[in-house]
Write a protein that holds these residues in place. Sequence first.
Motif, PDB file in Angstrom:
ATOM      1  N   ALA A 119       0.847  -1.199   0.000  1.00  0.00           N
ATOM      2  CA  ALA A 119       0.000   0.000   0.000  1.00  0.00           C
ATOM      3  C   ALA A 119       0.879   1.244   0.000  1.00  0.00           C
ATOM      4  CB  ALA A 119      -0.910   0.001   1.219  1.00  0.00           C
ATOM      5  N   GLY A 120       0.582   2.166  -0.893  1.00  0.00           N
ATOM      6  CA  GLY A 120       1.391   3.378  -0.992  1.00  0.00           C
ATOM      7  C   GLY A 120       0.872   4.274  -2.096  1.00  0.00           C
ATOM      8  N   ARG A 121       1.618   5.358  -2.350  1.00  0.00           N
ATOM      9  CA  ARG A 121       1.194   6.303  -3.378  1.00  0.00           C
ATOM     10  C   ARG A 121       2.055   6.232  -4.629  1.00  0.00           C
ATOM     11  NH1 ARG A 121       1.159  11.240   0.076  1.00  0.00           N
ATOM     12  NH2 ARG A 121       1.392   9.706   1.703  1.00  0.00           N
ATOM     13  N   GLY A 122       3.207   5.570  -4.540  1.00  0.00           N
ATOM     14  CA  GLY A 122       4.182   5.620  -5.626  1.00  0.00           C
ATOM     15  C   GLY A 122       3.674   5.039  -6.935  1.00  0.00           C
ATOM     16  N   HIS A 123       3.027   3.884  -6.878  1.00  0.00           N
ATOM     17  CA  HIS A 123       2.584   3.272  -8.131  1.00  0.00           C
ATOM     18  C   HIS A 123       1.447   4.074  -8.761  1.00  0.00           C
ATOM     19  CE1 HIS A 123       4.907  -0.070  -6.393  1.00  0.00           C
ATOM     20  NE2 HIS A 123       5.155  -0.356  -7.649  1.00  0.00           N
ATOM     21  N   ALA A 124       0.614   4.682  -7.935  1.00  0.00           N
ATOM     22  CA  ALA A 124      -0.471   5.508  -8.481  1.00  0.00           C
ATOM     23  C   ALA A 124       0.091   6.783  -9.110  1.00  0.00           C
ATOM     24  CB  ALA A 124      -1.471   5.856  -7.386  1.00  0.00           C
ATOM     25  N   SER A 125       1.072   7.404  -8.457  1.00  0.00           N
ATOM     26  CA  SER A 125       1.626   8.628  -9.064  1.00  0.00           C
ATOM     27  C   SER A 125       2.396   8.268 -10.336  1.00  0.00           C
ATOM     28  CB  SER A 125       2.484   9.412  -8.072  1.00  0.00           C
ATOM     29  OG  SER A 125       3.681   8.757  -7.784  1.00  0.00           O
ATOM     30  N   ALA A 126       3.015   7.083 -10.361  1.00  0.00           N
ATOM     31  CA  ALA A 126       3.665   6.632 -11.597  1.00  0.00           C
ATOM     32  C   ALA A 126       2.634   6.436 -12.712  1.00  0.00           C
ATOM     33  CB  ALA A 126       4.436   5.338 -11.350  1.00  0.00           C
ATOM     34  N   LEU A 127       1.462   5.934 -12.355  1.00  0.00           N
ATOM     35  CA  LEU A 127       0.420   5.735 -13.367  1.00  0.00           C
ATOM     36  C   LEU A 127      -0.074   7.081 -13.917  1.00  0.00           C
ATOM     37  CD1 LEU A 127      -1.468   3.953 -14.991  1.00  0.00           C
ATOM     38  CD2 LEU A 127      -2.963   3.761 -12.991  1.00  0.00           C
ATOM     39  N   ILE A 128      -0.170   8.077 -13.041  1.00  0.00           N
ATOM     40  CA  ILE A 128      -0.578   9.408 -13.520  1.00  0.00           C
ATOM     41  C   ILE A 128       0.407   9.887 -14.589  1.00  0.00           C
ATOM     42  CG2 ILE A 128      -0.885  11.841 -12.877  1.00  0.00           C
ATOM     43  CD1 ILE A 128      -1.620  10.791 -10.025  1.00  0.00           C
ATOM     44  N   LEU A 129       1.705   9.755 -14.311  1.00  0.00           N
ATOM     45  CA  LEU A 129       2.700  10.240 -15.272  1.00  0.00           C
ATOM     46  C   LEU A 129       2.778   9.347 -16.508  1.00  0.00           C
ATOM     47  CD1 LEU A 129       5.641  11.655 -13.126  1.00  0.00           C
ATOM     48  CD2 LEU A 129       3.684  12.818 -14.139  1.00  0.00           C
ATOM     49  N   ALA A 130       2.573   8.053 -16.347  1.00  0.00           N
ATOM     50  CA  ALA A 130       2.555   7.176 -17.528  1.00  0.00           C
ATOM     51  C   ALA A 130       1.428   7.591 -18.469  1.00  0.00           C
ATOM     52  CB  ALA A 130       2.398   5.721 -17.095  1.00  0.00           C
ATOM     53  N   LYS A 131       0.263   7.934 -17.900  1.00  0.00           N
ATOM     54  CA  LYS A 131      -0.848   8.415 -18.736  1.00  0.00           C
ATOM     55  C   LYS A 131      -0.540   9.807 -19.287  1.00  0.00           C
ATOM     56  CE  LYS A 131      -4.751   5.884 -16.694  1.00  0.00           C
ATOM     57  NZ  LYS A 131      -6.092   6.056 -16.082  1.00  0.00           N
ATOM     58  N   GLU A 132       0.069  10.630 -18.455  1.00  0.00           N
ATOM     59  CA  GLU A 132       0.401  12.005 -18.861  1.00  0.00           C
ATOM     60  C   GLU A 132       1.267  12.006 -20.120  1.00  0.00           C
ATOM     61  OE1 GLU A 132      -0.511  14.841 -17.507  1.00  0.00           O
ATOM     62  OE2 GLU A 132       0.913  16.319 -18.264  1.00  0.00           O
ATOM     63  N   TRP A 133       2.254  11.092 -20.120  1.00  0.00           N
ATOM     64  CA  TRP A 133       3.237  11.084 -21.205  1.00  0.00           C
ATOM     65  C   TRP A 133       2.943  10.014 -22.259  1.00  0.00           C
ATOM     66  CZ3 TRP A 133       7.211  11.499 -16.726  1.00  0.00           C
ATOM     67  CH2 TRP A 133       7.417  12.862 -16.423  1.00  0.00           C
ATOM     68  N   GLY A 134       1.771   9.391 -22.175  1.00  0.00           N
ATOM     69  CA  GLY A 134       1.393   8.413 -23.184  1.00  0.00           C
ATOM     70  C   GLY A 134       2.255   7.168 -23.197  1.00  0.00           C
ATOM     71  N   LEU A 135       2.741   6.754 -22.045  1.00  0.00           N
ATOM     72  CA  LEU A 135       3.570   5.543 -21.939  1.00  0.00           C
ATOM     73  C   LEU A 135       2.630   4.345 -21.756  1.00  0.00           C
ATOM     74  CD1 LEU A 135       6.228   7.089 -19.501  1.00  0.00           C
ATOM     75  CD2 LEU A 135       6.275   7.008 -22.007  1.00  0.00           C
ATOM     76  N   THR A 136       2.070   3.894 -22.859  1.00  0.00           N
ATOM     77  CA  THR A 136       0.962   2.951 -22.812  1.00  0.00           C
ATOM     78  C   THR A 136       1.324   1.633 -22.130  1.00  0.00           C
ATOM     79  OG1 THR A 136       0.266   3.915 -24.900  1.00  0.00           O
ATOM     80  CG2 THR A 136      -0.832   1.895 -24.233  1.00  0.00           C
ATOM     81  N   GLU A 137       2.480   1.083 -22.511  1.00  0.00           N
ATOM     82  CA  GLU A 137       2.852  -0.218 -21.923  1.00  0.00           C
ATOM     83  C   GLU A 137       3.031  -0.110 -20.420  1.00  0.00           C
ATOM     84  OE1 GLU A 137       6.072  -2.395 -23.675  1.00  0.00           O
ATOM     85  OE2 GLU A 137       5.363  -1.934 -25.691  1.00  0.00           O
ATOM     86  N   LEU A 138       3.698   0.943 -19.977  1.00  0.00           N
ATOM     87  CA  LEU A 138       3.899   1.132 -18.543  1.00  0.00           C
ATOM     88  C   LEU A 138       2.562   1.339 -17.834  1.00  0.00           C
ATOM     89  CD1 LEU A 138       5.667   1.533 -16.051  1.00  0.00           C
ATOM     90  CD2 LEU A 138       5.976   3.937 -16.731  1.00  0.00           C
ATOM     91  N   ALA A 139       1.685   2.129 -18.459  1.00  0.00           N
ATOM     92  CA  ALA A 139       0.374   2.375 -17.852  1.00  0.00           C
ATOM     93  C   ALA A 139      -0.403   1.066 -17.701  1.00  0.00           C
ATOM     94  CB  ALA A 139      -0.411   3.379 -18.690  1.00  0.00           C
ATOM     95  N   GLU A 140      -0.321   0.215 -18.720  1.00  0.00           N
ATOM     96  CA  GLU A 140      -1.044  -1.064 -18.653  1.00  0.00           C
ATOM     97  C   GLU A 140      -0.457  -1.956 -17.557  1.00  0.00           C
ATOM     98  OE1 GLU A 140      -2.418  -1.163 -23.345  1.00  0.00           O
ATOM     99  OE2 GLU A 140      -0.828  -2.504 -22.658  1.00  0.00           O
ATOM    100  N   ARG A 141       0.873  -1.954 -17.452  1.00  0.00           N
ATOM    101  CA  ARG A 141       1.551  -2.757 -16.432  1.00  0.00           C
ATOM    102  C   ARG A 141       1.139  -2.299 -15.021  1.00  0.00           C
ATOM    103  NH1 ARG A 141       7.099  -1.607 -17.983  1.00  0.00           N
ATOM    104  NH2 ARG A 141       6.558  -2.554 -19.952  1.00  0.00           N
ATOM    105  N   LEU A 142       1.143  -0.983 -14.849  1.00  0.00           N
ATOM    106  CA  LEU A 142       0.771  -0.431 -13.544  1.00  0.00           C
ATOM    107  C   LEU A 142      -0.701  -0.699 -13.238  1.00  0.00           C
ATOM    108  CD1 LEU A 142       2.750   2.899 -13.845  1.00  0.00           C
ATOM    109  CD2 LEU A 142       3.003   1.275 -11.954  1.00  0.00           C
ATOM    110  N   THR A 143      -1.546  -0.552 -14.249  1.00  0.00           N
ATOM    111  CA  THR A 143      -2.981  -0.768 -14.042  1.00  0.00           C
ATOM    112  C   THR A 143      -3.238  -2.212 -13.605  1.00  0.00           C
ATOM    113  OG1 THR A 143      -3.545   0.928 -15.660  1.00  0.00           O
ATOM    114  CG2 THR A 143      -5.252  -0.677 -15.150  1.00  0.00           C
TER     115      THR A 143
END
Lengths: 216, 214
Positions: free
Chosen positions: A48-72
Amino acid sequence: MHHKLSVAAAVTTSFYAAPQAPTDARRLFDAACTALGLDADPPTPLRAGRGHASALILAKEWGLTELAERLTRAIEASYEPTWDDDRGEFTWGMSLDEPHPRGQFNAFLAAAEAAGPGMWTRLSEAPLEPCPQVVDVDFPAVALTRAEWVNGCLMLKLAPLVEDPNRTTTFRIVDVEPRLWYLTGIPNATMDVTPSCVIVRVPLVHGTLEFTPGSY
Amino acid sequence: MELSKRSLGWLRYLDRKAKTPDNWNKDGRPHPHWDDRSDPPMASWHRFDLVDSSYALGLMAHRTPAWTEPYVAILDELIQRHTGWWSAADWLTQFGPDPDRAAYPDAYRMFIPEQLWGSYDVPGWTANGIEPWGVQMDPIAADGMLFYKGFFLVLLGIRSMIDPDQKWNSPFEMIRDGANTFTWTHTEIAERLTEQWMAAPIGCHCENTKIWPY
């Protein structure tokens, strides 16, 4: 004295730096993701934490689709998405077994849910473009999941918590020109055009309303 | 653009959370649904829940730009709480060096230089009153407490980005504890922080003696 931390901590730094210094933020973010093992699917369950969620925000922000899918995938598997159907509320339990959803972590996850390409930057770049607003919506019983002006037409998507076509809800559209308007999309929706606003009455159903200007 | 079903569900939750009455003045106590537990020792304070919750609201406002009413209403609840005593409970209770320095859990070792373990305040201990600054009860005017005024400006800024009504540029009272009542506006807080940055280009203290790279 300078005290050094793991570069993984830069996942937070990059989140706040992204709108102001995107190039530096991206370098920090890439290094942090590598340190966090995000070059591949991370082991789950995530702590439990905030790091993976904030990483997902930036993955979506920058269109890093594979990373966003992995995080999701990892977040879905780890953070206990939970519906309260009676209230229509959604939160993440995060497997913490606590009486209230953990606020700070939920806040980042909710931001990740709402994020999209360039949106985190746009939020701090300039004020929202002023436009005629819908007001006095009976929220949370009624909500609008779409509310935007497109080529002079207001597109509204109505989302009542409980549908009941025999009941109506009312809201106003303010700061619109006092002219002829058409309201279409949901049967039996009506409106009154007044000098200061337009009053809309619409059955409590899911659907899309189009508010379109007519001739003067 | 649209709000997802989940975003709407979380918005409904936050609306109920923010509109549940509680008392953030010194004689009150925030409702337990406000998070003062996450990521100790730096972020385990209620105010971080207020500020962090604003990010999603700002993003959602960009998805429904013709319906910002619910976001602004919730943001006003968050901001109002951030003016209360409990928003600065760390600064207003942690005076001088931490008396528990020698008893920190091992988990704090990552935050403290090895050679100073046992004689150094962990990040998160605000150390109000230490020299040369002395006791400064106003967390905005204080030399330290960047992480209070900076994140408060983020919260105020997100509201100002989605509603131009300037509501929080009318003077409002903070802390509200007798003589320790301080009047500020959004712009004045920003000006105060600008002064501090200009005077200390290396950065401002969050906790006294501690400057962070963001």
